[in-house]
Design a protein around this motif. Structure first.
Motif: not given
Length: 359
Positions: A232-235, A259-260, A265-267, A291-300
């Motif tokens: 959704t627009s919020a979550m 989701l992005t 690109k939603p933050r 907020g922040f870019d969720p794609r910047s999470l340290p996945y590894d």
């Protein structure tokens, strides 16, 4: 005078042998066709396997209809007979099969000797003693089908009481002639040839199906579980199927990217990761600095952080990673709950552990 009536038909005549061979072939073809159709998923073969026996039975019924009509039209002949011997040959019910050897003396036909087998009630068995006179019926053209009349008419019953019937010399005709092994062997041969014919005609389909199953069994197992995504627009949420985990290699990255997607690109304000659930709370639209870019999470680093947080908590029961960027800098908080307590650690946006605690 002894009868010169013909002997009962044997089972080893050419017609009987041919019929046995044909019956075996039909059984072999229909059974093999049905099984082959199920294996190769070919409906025509399944239909052949089901329809062929029915058609054969119907044709056999039609072919024997004239003979059975002729036999039914023959008026049976009634006569007196003397029981030469009797023998109970088995049975555990009230009606037991008994083998009788009879000397039949018709009023207007030659006498003959016959061996029959007939079910007799145990209560009535003493009435059929050796040298006793009974009333019988038989088709004139088939004397070997003689049957004892259990409830004769009063006239014949009175004659049986007062009559004296002499034994007929010579061998007895048998109502059940031995089949021999030739008929059984030909039936078996027909069954095998029928099955072989179907296998030969459809060997390519059968072998392809077998090789396909082997190839599938040799293929490495891959989870077919699918994930469920709701945005959704919020979550946005991603729920993995059974057998999957966000700790699997590349699984968390793939879930976040699902989701992005799109031009905008939603933050994210908050990202919460559990074993099979990802929840992203998006920043309000139009607020670029939040907020922040969720794609910047340290996945590894996520599997390592969870492993480090679970140290000392015993057998882990659940875990959760919360990424928060509301204050500006990205902070990761990992909580692992086990049967020995709860472990917690905090890390920065690069996955470097800042502090750790346990209870």
């Amino acid at each position: 005078m002894t009868s010169a009536a013909g002997e009962p038909p044997t089972h080893n005549t050419p017609a009987a042998l041919a019929l046995g061979f044909l019956t075996g072939a039909v059984i072999g073809v229909s059974l093999t066709a049905f099984i082959s159709g199920c294996v190769t998923e070919r409906a025509p073969l399944i239909i052949v396997g089901l329809v062929l026996p029915a058609v054969y039975g119907f044709l056999f019924f039609l072919s024997t209809l004239p003979r059975r009509a002729r036999e039914a039209a023959v008026v049976p002949r009634t006569a007196l007979a003397v029981i030469e011997s009797r023998e109970v040959v088995g049975g555990k019910t009230s009606d037991v099969p008994v083998r009788f050897e009879l000397s039949v003396v018709p009023d207007d036909a030659p006498a003959f000797r016959v061996e029959i087998r007939q079910d007799i009630n145990l209560v009535e068995l003493p009435d059929y003693r050796a040298r006793g006179v009974v009333v019988v019926e038989y088709p004139p053209d088939r004397p070997w089908n003689t049957r004892i009349v259990k409830r004769p008419t009063p006239e014949w019953e009175e004659r049986a009481v007062v009559a004296r019937v002499d034994s007929v010399p010579g061998p007895a005709m048998k109502s059940d002639s031995p089949e021999g092994c030739a008929g059984g062997l030909l039936t078996l041969l027909g069954l095998l040839l029928g099955a072989a014919a179907v296998l030969l005609l459809f060997r390519a389909d059968l072998f392809d199906s077998y090789e396909g199953e082997n190839a599938l069994s040799r293929r490495p197992s891959v989870s077919s579980s699918s994930s469920t995504t709701a945005v959704t627009s919020a979550m946005g949420t991603v729920t993995l199927g059974p057998g999957q985990s966000m700790l699997d290699e590349g699984e968390l990255r793939k879930a976040v990217e699902s989701l992005t997607q799109g031009a905008n690109k939603p933050r994210a304000l908050t990202v919460v990761v559990q074993d099979r659930l990802l929840t992203v709370v998006f920043a309000p639209i139009g607020v670029e600095s939040a907020g922040f870019d969720p794609r910047s999470l340290p996945y590894d680093r996520v599997p390592g952080l969870v492993e480090e947080a679970r140290t000392g908590v015993g057998s882990p029961q659940s875990w959760q990673l919360a990424a928060d960027g509301v204050t500006g800098s990205l902070t990761l908080r990992v909580v692992v709950t086990g049967d020995g307590g709860t472990g917690t650690l905090e890390a920065d946006g690069q996955g470097k552990v800042l502090r750790r605690s346990g209870s």
